[in-house]
Design an enzyme around this catalytic site. Structure first.
Site, PDB file in Angstrom:
ATOM      1  N   HIS A  82       0.843  -1.250  -0.079  1.00  0.00           N
ATOM      2  CA  HIS A  82      -0.058  -0.091   0.088  1.00  0.00           C
ATOM      3  C   HIS A  82       0.865   1.251  -0.135  1.00  0.00           C
ATOM      4  CE1 HIS A  82      -3.857  -2.170   0.244  1.00  0.00           C
ATOM      5  NE2 HIS A  82      -3.258  -2.614   1.590  1.00  0.00           N
ATOM      6  N   ASP A  99      -2.558 -10.431  -2.630  1.00  0.00           N
ATOM      7  CA  ASP A  99      -2.832  -9.983  -1.260  1.00  0.00           C
ATOM      8  C   ASP A  99      -4.666  -9.828  -1.653  1.00  0.00           C
ATOM      9  OD1 ASP A  99      -2.086  -8.687   1.330  1.00  0.00           O
ATOM     10  OD2 ASP A  99      -4.013  -7.704   0.759  1.00  0.00           O
ATOM     11  N   HIS A 139      -6.261  -7.352  -0.676  1.00  0.00           N
ATOM     12  CA  HIS A 139      -6.295  -5.846  -0.990  1.00  0.00           C
ATOM     13  C   HIS A 139      -5.547  -5.373  -2.069  1.00  0.00           C
ATOM     14  CE1 HIS A 139      -6.793  -6.406   3.454  1.00  0.00           C
ATOM     15  NE2 HIS A 139      -7.812  -5.605   3.201  1.00  0.00           N
TER      16      HIS A 139
HETATM   17  C1  SP5 Z   1      -0.947  -5.285   3.537  1.00  0.00           C
HETATM   18  C2  SP5 Z   1      -2.511  -5.201   3.950  1.00  0.00           C
HETATM   19  O1  SP5 Z   1      -3.070  -6.453   4.071  1.00  0.00           O
HETATM   20  N1  SP5 Z   1      -3.124  -4.292   4.450  1.00  0.00           N
HETATM   21  C3  SP5 Z   1      -4.462  -4.305   4.683  1.00  0.00           C
HETATM   22  C4  SP5 Z   1      -4.994  -2.892   5.607  1.00  0.00           C
HETATM   23  C5  SP5 Z   1      -6.418  -2.923   5.909  1.00  0.00           C
HETATM   24  N2  SP5 Z   1      -6.778  -1.935   6.667  1.00  0.00           N
HETATM   25  C6  SP5 Z   1      -8.209  -1.781   6.922  1.00  0.00           C
HETATM   26  C7  SP5 Z   1      -9.015  -2.707   6.705  1.00  0.00           C
HETATM   27  C8  SP5 Z   1     -10.393  -2.472   6.942  1.00  0.00           C
HETATM   28  C9  SP5 Z   1     -11.310  -3.631   6.692  1.00  0.00           C
HETATM   29  N3  SP5 Z   1     -12.807  -3.451   7.350  1.00  0.00           N
HETATM   30  C10 SP5 Z   1     -13.430  -4.480   7.216  1.00  0.00           C
HETATM   31  C11 SP5 Z   1     -14.818  -3.782   7.594  1.00  0.00           C
HETATM   32  C12 SP5 Z   1     -15.678  -5.133   7.657  1.00  0.00           C
HETATM   33  N4  SP5 Z   1     -16.991  -4.634   7.996  1.00  0.00           N
HETATM   34 ZN    ZN Z   2      -4.108  -7.113   2.382  1.00  0.00          ZN
END
Ligand code: SP5
Ligand code: ZN
Length: 366
Positions: free
Chosen positions: A179, A215, A217
């Site tokens: 990220h 990943d 994301h």
């Molecule tokens: C490297 C990596 O995997 N970074 C991920 C960062 C995610 N940060 C915020 C995730 C927010 C997830 N929200 C979930 C809501 C479920 N209702």
């Molecule tokens: Zn991730």
């Protein structure tokens, strides 16, 4: 003809690891409006290391053991991926913060809005903290700088080993990196370890690097860094940005710009996707990678695609990671694996181990 495919015996794997990551341990992050303990924590890497040892997956070495010059060279490589002002900010951030009397983690407070007439780099530490962040998911503590500089050396040493003809290398990087962009942190990421590994391979004479990000994301930082370049083909399979973090990028129509046009592909998948959907996207990305004829593959490995991941929404099972590794091995390119996300701490080791086992033992060609 791929010599690996003729052999039933696993190819050797070398893992790069450094203890420094333990010093980085954020206290809290926001989830659904509440501060909760950070999902990204030292135990993640410890669990992976324990599984690699148990499975006797190969030697585990420090960056200095395999590449002593890394200590004098890493800053040069880092400065090709990140801006010097951003690097300097991270280098000094905790000292400035603690000099102001603070003991708690640094977290950003204000971000520049869109359509601001002009955006300046503020003098104040709070101002710079917001300027160099895109979310409040990358806390800085006293050990963050030692950890992120250690792990970037892990990534560079892994790339160096790959350059020296090792066919599979695993960089057990933590904190993750995908990220992080040229001058911003966020999403648990500070320096983009995968981008730095790709840059090192290019500096060592590679012409074309494929960077596959699996990943959960979208690898927004990696996409951003290489968006206008044709020497790194970026492929990312991730949760559909309409529903999933970070949400601002990761659409299929983002294909690169300028000289990089056509060298960026996103494969957004709906939340709930399992191996059957996921593996179709992988097959498409591998066709692209094969067509590109890359000299090496940098794999941004997040195992947050696992069905039990606490913050993600795909449904991959532990066995699926063996198949994932096998499919990637069939591309027949040297692979350096860079660790990204994965927050189901009990299973993170097994899932990572399975991917690596699959990578080393592709199925027999028939
Ligand atoms: C490297 C990596 O995997 N970074 C991920 C960062 C995610 N940060 C915020 C995730 C927010 C997830 N929200 C979930 C809501 C479920 N209702
Ligand atoms: Zn991730």
């Amino acid at each position: 003809m791929n010599p690996h495919l003729d052999q039933a015996t696993p190819q050797p794997l070398i893992t790069l690891y450094s203890e420094g990551h333990h010093q980085h341990h954020g206290q809290a992050e926001l989830k659904d409006g509440q501060l909760v303990p950070c999902f990204e924590k030292p135990a993640r890497a410890d669990m992976i290391l324990a599984q690699l040892r148990e499975a006797h997956l190969g030697a585990i070495k420090t960056p200095e053991e395999v590449y002593p010059e890394v200590q004098s060279h890493w800053q040069q490589t880092l400065a090709k991926v990140h801006s010097q002002d951003y690097i300097d900010f991270l280098a000094n951030a905790w000292r400035e913060w603690s000099a102001a009397g603070h003991q708690h983690d640094m977290l950003p407070l204000a971000w520049p809005p869109r359509r601001t007439t002009s955006i300046r780099i503020p003098d104040s530490l709070d101002g710079r903290l917001g300027y160099y962040s895109f979310d409040a998911g990358a806390p800085i503590n006293a050990g963050t700088w030692p950890a992120i500089t250690d792990t970037v050396q892990v990534a560079i040493a892994a790339a160096e080993l790959l350059h020296r003809q090792q066919s599979h290398v695993f960089a057990l990087t933590r904190p993750p990196g995908h990220h992080a962009g040229r001058d911003y942190m966020g999403g648990y990421c500070y320096f983009n370890n995968a981008a730095v590994a790709a840059q090192h391979l290019l500096d060592r004479g590679a012409q074309r690097i494929a960077l596959l990000d699996v990943d959960f994301h979208h690898g927004n930082g990696t996409q951003d860094i290489f968006y206008a370049r044709d020497d790194v083909l970026f492929q990312s399979i991730h949760g559909d940005p309409r529903a999933c973090y970070p949400g601002f990028t990761g659409y299929a129509d983002e294909t690169g710009e300028g000289p990089g046009k056509g060298f960026n592909q996103n494969y957004p998948l709906l939340p709930g996707s399992d191996w059957s959907e996921w593996s179709q996207a992988l097959a498409l990305s591998i066709i692209k990678i094969n067509h590109y004829a890359a000299d090496a593959l940098v794999l941004s490995l997040g195992v947050d695609t696992f069905e039990g991941d606490p913050i993600s929404h795909f449904k991959l099972k532990s066995e699926d990671y063996i198949k994932m590794g096998q499919r990637i091995a069939e591309a027949n390119i040297p692979v350096v694996v860079i660790m990204e996300g994965g927050y189901a701490v009990e299973e993170i080791g097994l899932n990572t181990r399975n991917l690596l086992i699959g990578l080393m033992t592709p199925p027999q060609e028939s």
